[in-house]
Scaffold this motif. Structure first.
Motif, PDB file in Angstrom:
ATOM      1  N   VAL A  48       0.861  -1.178   0.000  1.00 17.58           N
ATOM      2  CA  VAL A  48       0.000   0.000   0.000  1.00 17.58           C
ATOM      3  C   VAL A  48       0.897   1.228   0.000  1.00 17.58           C
ATOM      4  CG1 VAL A  48      -1.819   1.252   1.234  1.00 17.58           C
ATOM      5  CG2 VAL A  48      -1.786  -1.253   1.275  1.00 17.58           C
ATOM      6  N   SER A  49       0.604   2.181  -0.883  1.00 13.68           N
ATOM      7  CA  SER A  49       1.433   3.376  -0.976  1.00 13.68           C
ATOM      8  C   SER A  49       0.621   4.559  -1.479  1.00 13.68           C
ATOM      9  CB  SER A  49       2.618   3.119  -1.913  1.00 13.68           C
ATOM     10  OG  SER A  49       2.169   2.707  -3.181  1.00 13.68           O
ATOM     11  N   ARG A  50       1.179   5.734  -1.254  1.00 13.15           N
ATOM     12  CA  ARG A  50       0.526   6.962  -1.703  1.00 13.15           C
ATOM     13  C   ARG A  50       1.556   8.076  -1.726  1.00 13.15           C
ATOM     14  NH1 ARG A  50      -5.298   8.798  -2.016  1.00 13.15           N
ATOM     15  NH2 ARG A  50      -4.812  10.612  -3.214  1.00 13.15           N
ATOM     16  N   VAL A  51       1.378   9.032  -2.624  1.00 14.65           N
ATOM     17  CA  VAL A  51       2.176  10.252  -2.611  1.00 14.65           C
ATOM     18  C   VAL A  51       1.296  11.345  -2.020  1.00 14.65           C
ATOM     19  CG1 VAL A  51       3.423  11.969  -3.959  1.00 14.65           C
ATOM     20  CG2 VAL A  51       3.572   9.555  -4.592  1.00 14.65           C
ATOM     21  N   PHE A  52       1.801  11.972  -0.968  1.00 13.71           N
ATOM     22  CA  PHE A  52       1.067  13.013  -0.260  1.00 13.71           C
ATOM     23  C   PHE A  52       1.554  14.387  -0.679  1.00 13.71           C
ATOM     24  CE2 PHE A  52       0.934   9.142   2.164  1.00 13.71           C
ATOM     25  CZ  PHE A  52      -0.411   9.048   2.477  1.00 13.71           C
ATOM     26  N   ILE A  94       5.430  13.671  -1.295  1.00 15.51           N
ATOM     27  CA  ILE A  94       6.138  12.804  -0.345  1.00 15.51           C
ATOM     28  C   ILE A  94       5.492  11.424  -0.402  1.00 15.51           C
ATOM     29  CG2 ILE A  94       6.770  12.419   2.066  1.00 15.51           C
ATOM     30  CD1 ILE A  94       6.420  15.491   2.449  1.00 15.51           C
ATOM     31  N   TYR A  95       6.272  10.435  -0.814  1.00 15.54           N
ATOM     32  CA  TYR A  95       5.805   9.065  -0.972  1.00 15.54           C
ATOM     33  C   TYR A  95       5.931   8.322   0.353  1.00 15.54           C
ATOM     34  CZ  TYR A  95       5.963   4.170  -2.427  1.00 15.54           C
ATOM     35  OH  TYR A  95       5.740   2.830  -2.534  1.00 15.54           O
ATOM     36  N   VAL A  96       4.864   7.613   0.712  1.00 13.69           N
ATOM     37  CA  VAL A  96       4.899   6.723   1.873  1.00 13.69           C
ATOM     38  C   VAL A  96       4.318   5.389   1.407  1.00 13.69           C
ATOM     39  CG1 VAL A  96       4.090   6.296   4.235  1.00 13.69           C
ATOM     40  CG2 VAL A  96       4.573   8.645   3.487  1.00 13.69           C
ATOM     41  N   ASP A 131      11.891   0.974  10.028  1.00 13.16           N
ATOM     42  CA  ASP A 131      12.547   0.137   9.027  1.00 13.16           C
ATOM     43  C   ASP A 131      11.569  -0.574   8.098  1.00 13.16           C
ATOM     44  OD1 ASP A 131      14.974   0.867  10.134  1.00 13.16           O
ATOM     45  OD2 ASP A 131      15.087  -0.896  11.415  1.00 13.16           O
ATOM     46  N   GLU A 132      10.280  -0.515   8.398  1.00 16.41           N
ATOM     47  CA  GLU A 132       9.264  -1.154   7.562  1.00 16.41           C
ATOM     48  C   GLU A 132       8.501  -0.150   6.700  1.00 16.41           C
ATOM     49  OE1 GLU A 132       7.429  -4.792   9.917  1.00 16.41           O
ATOM     50  OE2 GLU A 132       7.550  -3.002  11.205  1.00 16.41           O
ATOM     51  N   ILE A 133       8.776   1.127   6.897  1.00  9.56           N
ATOM     52  CA  ILE A 133       8.033   2.172   6.194  1.00  9.56           C
ATOM     53  C   ILE A 133       8.957   2.859   5.197  1.00  9.56           C
ATOM     54  CG2 ILE A 133       6.689   4.283   6.439  1.00  9.56           C
ATOM     55  CD1 ILE A 133       6.265   3.447   9.428  1.00  9.56           C
ATOM     56  N   ASN A 134       8.557   2.849   3.937  1.00  9.13           N
ATOM     57  CA  ASN A 134       9.310   3.531   2.898  1.00  9.13           C
ATOM     58  C   ASN A 134       8.843   4.974   2.801  1.00  9.13           C
ATOM     59  OD1 ASN A 134      10.932   1.358   1.695  1.00  9.13           O
ATOM     60  ND2 ASN A 134       8.932   0.466   1.258  1.00  9.13           N
ATOM     61  N   VAL A 135       9.811   5.882   2.754  1.00  4.92           N
ATOM     62  CA  VAL A 135       9.518   7.304   2.562  1.00  4.92           C
ATOM     63  C   VAL A 135      10.467   7.790   1.480  1.00  4.92           C
ATOM     64  CG1 VAL A 135       9.510   9.593   3.625  1.00  4.92           C
ATOM     65  CG2 VAL A 135       8.882   7.590   4.992  1.00  4.92           C
ATOM     66  N   MET A 136       9.916   8.468   0.479  1.00  3.24           N
ATOM     67  CA  MET A 136      10.744   9.038  -0.577  1.00  3.24           C
ATOM     68  C   MET A 136      10.270  10.444  -0.874  1.00  3.24           C
ATOM     69  SD  MET A 136      11.359   6.072  -3.397  1.00  3.24           S
ATOM     70  CE  MET A 136       9.730   5.372  -3.410  1.00  3.24           C
ATOM     71  N   MET A 137      11.233  11.292  -1.152  1.00  5.28           N
ATOM     72  CA  MET A 137      10.923  12.664  -1.546  1.00  5.28           C
ATOM     73  C   MET A 137      12.129  13.212  -2.282  1.00  5.28           C
ATOM     74  SD  MET A 137      11.353  14.479   2.185  1.00  5.28           S
ATOM     75  CE  MET A 137      10.661  13.072   3.023  1.00  5.28           C
TER      76      MET A 137
END
Length: 179
Positions: free
Chosen positions: A20-24, A157-159, A45-51
């Motif tokens: 499950v993912s979304r860009v906020f 911001i991707y989560v 460590d289980e949560i991906n965050v990209m920006m």
């Protein structure tokens, strides 16, 4: 069913139990998403965050007295972030395991979480396809990954995370995509 207007346009991917993912659009929305995952027992460590690097600089470089777990994770690791070129995938794997954010040159992308190692493995030569490849490897369909890349480049911001069970997957999908 309407999509929450606070998120990046009206894009609503098909529900998937595996990822499950979304860009906020804003830091506050990303913080809320991150906090919900923490409340459900997911570790950093289980949560991906990209920006983008520019988004990190805009939202996460100034200390705030009311900072959240996401803000603390990004700000604390901003100074420790590793610059990834080719040939240091093992180091990046270790960095990802301890939750350090990583700056990937050529993309200007800051990544924290399990996807950091996947992107690092792409090295400088595979940067453009690296983000899309890492997302598709995590279970995101390619057309969605392409869209997320664009949204991140435009300041989103991707989560994302790999749910442990159906309840977590459905809860977070509904939380992120429903009114």
């Amino acid at each position: 069913m309407e999509t929450n207007p606070n998120y990046v346009d009206d894009f609503r991917p098909e529900y998937r139990r595996e990822y499950v993912s979304r860009v906020f659009r804003t830091r506050e929305e990303a913080d809320r998403a991150y906090e919900r995952l923490r409340e459900r027992g997911y570790s950093d460590d289980e949560i991906n965050v990209m920006m983008s690097d520019a988004t990190r600089d805009r939202y996460f470089t100034e200390p705030r007295h009311d900072d959240t777990d996401l803000g603390n994770k990004v700000a604390e690791n901003a100074g420790k972030g590793s610059l990834i070129g080719g040939g240091i995938g093992a180091v990046v794997g270790a960095i990802a395991a301890i939750g350090t954010s990583v700056l990937i040159p050529g993309l200007g992308l800051v990544v924290a979480g399990p996807l950091a190692a996947a992107l690092a493995g792409a090295g400088a030569g595979g940067v453009a396809g690296g983000l899309i490849g890492a997302l598709t490897g995590a279970g995101v369909p390619e057309d969605e990954a392409v869209r997320y890349k664009k949204d991140i480049e435009e300041g989103g911001i991707y989560v994302g995370f790999q749910p442990r069970n159906e309840d977590d997957a459905r809860y977070m999908y509904d939380e992120w995509y429903e009114r």
